[in-house]
Design an enzyme around this catalytic site. Structure first.
Site, short mmCIF file in Angstrom:
data_model
loop_
_atom_site.label_atom_id
_atom_site.label_comp_id
_atom_site.label_asym_id
_atom_site.label_seq_id
_atom_site.Cartn_x
_atom_site.Cartn_y
_atom_site.Cartn_z
N ASP A 50 38.40 0.19 3.73
CA ASP A 50 37.97 -1.89 3.53
C ASP A 50 37.93 -2.24 4.73
O ASP A 50 39.38 -2.43 5.51
CB ASP A 50 39.08 -1.94 2.77
CG ASP A 50 38.39 -3.88 2.29
OD1 ASP A 50 37.41 -3.93 1.61
OD2 ASP A 50 39.09 -4.58 3.35
N LYS A 80 32.44 -7.12 6.12
CA LYS A 80 32.49 -8.06 5.53
C LYS A 80 31.39 -9.17 6.62
O LYS A 80 32.24 -9.27 7.28
CB LYS A 80 34.11 -8.50 5.39
CG LYS A 80 34.18 -7.69 4.05
CD LYS A 80 35.67 -8.49 3.56
CE LYS A 80 37.21 -7.08 2.99
NZ LYS A 80 37.30 -6.16 3.91
N ILE A 233 43.37 -1.62 -2.80
CA ILE A 233 43.28 -1.71 -1.61
C ILE A 233 44.78 -1.56 -0.23
O ILE A 233 45.05 -2.78 0.39
CB ILE A 233 42.29 -1.88 -0.41
CG1 ILE A 233 42.18 -3.31 -0.62
CG2 ILE A 233 40.77 -1.25 -0.73
CD1 ILE A 233 40.94 -4.20 -0.49
N LYS A 235 47.36 -1.45 2.39
CA LYS A 235 47.78 -1.20 4.19
C LYS A 235 48.76 -1.13 4.12
O LYS A 235 50.06 -1.19 3.83
CB LYS A 235 46.94 -2.66 4.43
CG LYS A 235 46.76 -2.46 6.29
CD LYS A 235 47.56 -3.43 6.52
CE LYS A 235 48.31 -3.78 7.21
NZ LYS A 235 48.98 -5.18 7.66
N SER A 236 49.29 0.53 4.99
CA SER A 236 50.09 0.75 6.05
C SER A 236 49.82 1.58 7.37
O SER A 236 48.23 1.42 7.80
CB SER A 236 50.85 1.58 5.31
OG SER A 236 52.23 2.28 5.47
N ARG A 241 53.73 6.06 4.23
CA ARG A 241 53.37 5.20 3.61
C ARG A 241 51.57 5.28 2.92
O ARG A 241 51.67 5.51 1.83
CB ARG A 241 53.56 4.31 3.85
CG ARG A 241 55.49 3.77 4.02
CD ARG A 241 55.80 2.12 4.88
NE ARG A 241 57.87 1.96 4.90
CZ ARG A 241 57.86 1.11 5.49
NH1 ARG A 241 57.01 0.05 6.05
NH2 ARG A 241 58.80 0.99 5.39
N ASN A 245 51.52 6.13 -1.30
CA ASN A 245 51.16 4.44 -1.74
C ASN A 245 49.53 5.95 -2.15
O ASN A 245 48.73 4.93 -3.49
CB ASN A 245 50.10 3.87 -0.87
CG ASN A 245 51.47 2.43 -0.29
OD1 ASN A 245 51.93 2.38 -0.82
ND2 ASN A 245 50.45 2.07 1.47
#
Length: 282
Positions: A50, A80, A233, A235-236, A241, A245
């Site tokens: 994303d 987007k 969604i 984030k890292s 991580r 996740n």
């Protein structure tokens, strides 16, 4: 108990497509490291990526797509429309720029990033996305940060219902009233800031649930999103991580866990801008 799945479910969308339930967000990921970060995500098993025009890292996502060694058809790419490009011609130009940066022929999901009701052009933007979908350039179209009145208006004026609304949602801001409207209209919810912008990672209630399951607080929160039927969604920019996740398919929150988490919801839990009043352009 049946065996737990080892990969994200595919969530059916109201246009007949499907989206992986767990994906990788790249908000605030610097363009210089985006390709590497997304590459780590794809290596860990993520297939939903994303991004957004406003993140200024679509080129990095495109580079990761090309070098991932995974067929394009296995990846689900979202971007987007920026807030300053709601007018039709500007939206068409912005979309062309997105596709050039990503280096793909068709995007899986394209969203209006914010409604910005003060400029009153989000219906025009939505009509432009409908046009691009009809032209075959976008597979699925949706919105982000739309409140109920914004959704009602675009549906009434176009007859087209978004497949997804991406909104701030986490255990301290669960948005259950808005979720009821989405369920009624078969609009899937995608959670941004799913960890509460990191503010929930030290929550003692969530920490006790994490200890019970031998998992991290982040893993418990992501698991909560999945069991609530939400697309999520996280984030890292750290490889460990990112992998952790995704490692959320070997345990399940029980009914008491879910009830406890429901109890930490707060009407004041929002960490980001309010869509009704957000006026920023980018």
């Amino acid at each position: 108990m049946p065996a737990q799945p080892t990969t994200p479910a595919q969530i059916a969308l109201n246009d007949g497509s499907a989206i992986p339930q767990l994906g990788l967000g790249v908000w605030q990921v610097d363009q210089d490291i985006t390709a590497e970060v997304v590459g780590w995500g794809i290596e860990a098993g993520y297939r939903l990526i994303d991004t957004a025009e406003g993140y200024q890292n679509e080129e990095g996502v495109g580079e990761a797509i090309r070098s991932a060694g995974v067929p394009r058809g296995e990846l689900f790419i979202t971007s987007k429309l920026r807030n300053a490009a709601h007018q039709r011609d500007a939206a068409l130009r912005a979309f062309d720029e997105t596709m050039a940066k990503l280096g793909i022929e068709q995007i899986d999901l394209f969203l209006i990033h914010w409604p910005v009701p003060s400029q009153d052009r989000y219906v025009e933007a939505w009509k432009t996305l409908v046009e691009l979908r009809q032209a075959g350039r976008i597979k699925s179209i949706g919105v982000s940060n739309f409140n109920q009145d914004h959704l009602e208006r675009i549906i009434a004026e176009t007859g087209v219902t978004p497949v997804v609304n991406q909104i701030e949602l986490h255990p301290r801001f669960q948005q259950r009233d808005l979720r009821e409207f989405h369920a009624k209209h078969d609009i899937r919810i995608e959670s941004w800031s799913p960890l509460g912008s990191g503010r929930l990672l030290n929550d003692p209630i969530l920490a006790s649930i994490a200890k019970k399951h031998g998992k991290s607080v982040a893993q418990v929160i992501i698991r909560w999103h999945l069991q609530e039927g939400l697309i999520v969604i996280p984030k890292s920019i750290r490889q460990d991580r990112i992998a952790a996740n995704f490692d959320v398919f070997d345990f399940e929150l029980d009914a008491q866990d879910l009830q406890t988490i429901r109890g930490i919801d707060s009407p004041d839990g929002r960490t980001g801008p309010n869509p009704a009043t957000a006026t920023f352009l980018f």
